[in-house]
Structures are given as structure tokens and as C-alpha cells.
Design a protein around this motif. Structure first.
Motif, PDB file in Angstrom:
ATOM      1  N   ASP A   1       0.826  -1.216   0.000  1.00 31.30           N
ATOM      2  CA  ASP A   1       0.000   0.000   0.000  1.00 31.30           C
ATOM      3  C   ASP A   1       0.857   1.261   0.000  1.00 31.30           C
TER       4      ASP A   1
ATOM      5  N   TYR B   1      -5.626  -6.452  -2.251  1.00 28.92           N
ATOM      6  CA  TYR B   1      -4.517  -5.855  -1.514  1.00 28.92           C
ATOM      7  C   TYR B   1      -4.263  -6.472  -0.147  1.00 28.92           C
TER       8      TYR B   1
ATOM      9  N   GLU C   1      -3.623   9.427   1.941  1.00 26.15           N
ATOM     10  CA  GLU C   1      -2.888   8.236   1.488  1.00 26.15           C
ATOM     11  C   GLU C   1      -1.449   8.601   1.140  1.00 26.15           C
TER      12      GLU C   1
ATOM     13  N   HIS D   1      -6.134   2.679   5.654  1.00 27.38           N
ATOM     14  CA  HIS D   1      -6.754   3.883   5.104  1.00 27.38           C
ATOM     15  C   HIS D   1      -6.905   4.804   6.309  1.00 27.38           C
TER      16      HIS D   1
ATOM     17  N   HIS E   1      -4.490  -3.413   4.838  1.00 25.70           N
ATOM     18  CA  HIS E   1      -3.680  -2.201   4.712  1.00 25.70           C
ATOM     19  C   HIS E   1      -4.410  -1.048   5.397  1.00 25.70           C
TER      20      HIS E   1
END
Length: 181
Positions: free
Chosen positions: A6, A100, A120, A105, A103
Motif C-alpha cells: 500500500d 490488496y 494516502e 486507510h 492495509h
């Protein structure tokens, strides 16, 4: 240095966003909301997308702020990272979507696209800072290009923002050798 997936994606998306700016060798890469939608889909942004001129203007403004990261040192970058995290009320959460795996956010999916992009990007910049790898952010080595890049190669050999610049420089060196020889 291998960052998490990420972080790699966020860094590449941030540099791609910065490189949509008009410059000596490029026209405006995000001229309208439709182009922004294409960019959003290419980089697989999740969450809200308004498709308005206002949203496009917010992303253009963010793009200009993100460019700053490629022109400052790591000490200055810390302040900018913290400012952007505070400005967007970043709250890291573990999520899973697409392929993915888990990860982070740090902005809710209903936040404005520019806010999600900012958070991000700065979360990834924070990882680069924590790993003491700030020199992985570079400006394109092609003459007259102001594009940016993230060098994720093991041997730190990336010099150009894309193949067009690399090919242009190689052709120029070849023509120079022909003239000399």
C-alpha cells in the motif's frame, strides 16, 4: 528497501498525480472531471467520487502541494506530513479490498477525493521518512523535465519519470556520440 504494497502504490499514485501537471513536455493531464475519473479508476481509488469541476480544482490544488515533497528535505517534510494529516483529520484504520490484503486507510470513504488522496500520500511519505529513505523521491533527470519519480529499485538506479524521458535522453546521447565520432 521494500515498503509495504500500500505504501508503494500510494507513492506511485502521488508521483503520477504530480506528473499530471502541465510542463515543458506535457499538457495538462487532468483537464476535466472525466480525466480525473479515469485517473481515479486507474489507481483504484475507493469511496466517493463527485465528478465535479470543484472536485477537479481540489485535486489540482493537492497536486501542487504534493509536488513540494520532491523539493524539500526530510526534516521539512515531517512538518508538511503532520500538517496534512491534521488538516484532513486522519484516523488510520485497517481495511481490506480488491486483492490488496490488509492495509491502512486514514480517511473515510465518504471524504472528498482530494482529502483521501492527500491522506494516502502523506501516510506513505511518513513510511518513507520512518525508514530514512527520503532520497527515494527524486526529480526526473531528463533535461527540461520537471516530472517526479519514486525510485523503488533495489539498486537506486531509476533516473527518469517515465520511458519517454529515458528514451529522449538515450536518443540525445546517441546523436551526440554520432556527432563526436
Amino acid at each position: 528497501m521494500a515498503f509495504t504494497h500500500d505504501t508503494d502504490v500510494a507513492l506511485m499514485a502521488a508521483s503520477a498525480l504530480v506528473n499530471t501537471s502541465p510542463g515543458p513536455h506535457a499538457e495538462e493531464g487532468l483537464p476535466d472531471p472525466e480525466a480525473l475519473r479515469d485517473f481515479e479508476e486507474e489507481w483504484q481509488w475507493t469511496g466517493r467520487f463527485d465528478g465535479t469541476a470543484e472536485e477537479l480544482a481540489e485535486v489540482h490544488a493537492l497536486r501542487d502541494r504534493l509536488r513540494t515533497f520532491w523539493h524539500i528535505g526530510s526534516t521539512e517534510a515531517v512538518g508538511l506530513v503532520n500538517d496534512l494529516l491534521r488538516e484532513h483529520d486522519a484516523l488510520p484504520q485497517l481495511v481490506r479490498h480488491h486483492d490488496y490484503g490488509w492495509h491502512f486507510h486514514a480517511a473515510p470513504p465518504d471524504a472528498a477525493l482530494a482529502a483521501r488522496m492527500a491522506v494516502e500520500a502523506v501516510m506513505a511519505m511518513a513510511d518513507v521518512l520512518r525508514a530514512d529513505e527520503w532520497d527515494r523521491l527524486a526529480v526526473c533527470g531528463a533535461q527540461g523535465c520537471d516530472g517526479v519519480l519514486v525510485d523503488l529499485t533495489r539498486n537506486r538506479s531509476r533516473r527518469f519519470c517515465g520511458t519517454t524521458c529515458g528514451n529522449r535522453e538515450a536518443a540525445a546521447r546517441y546523436r551526440e556520440r554520432l556527432r563526436e565520432g
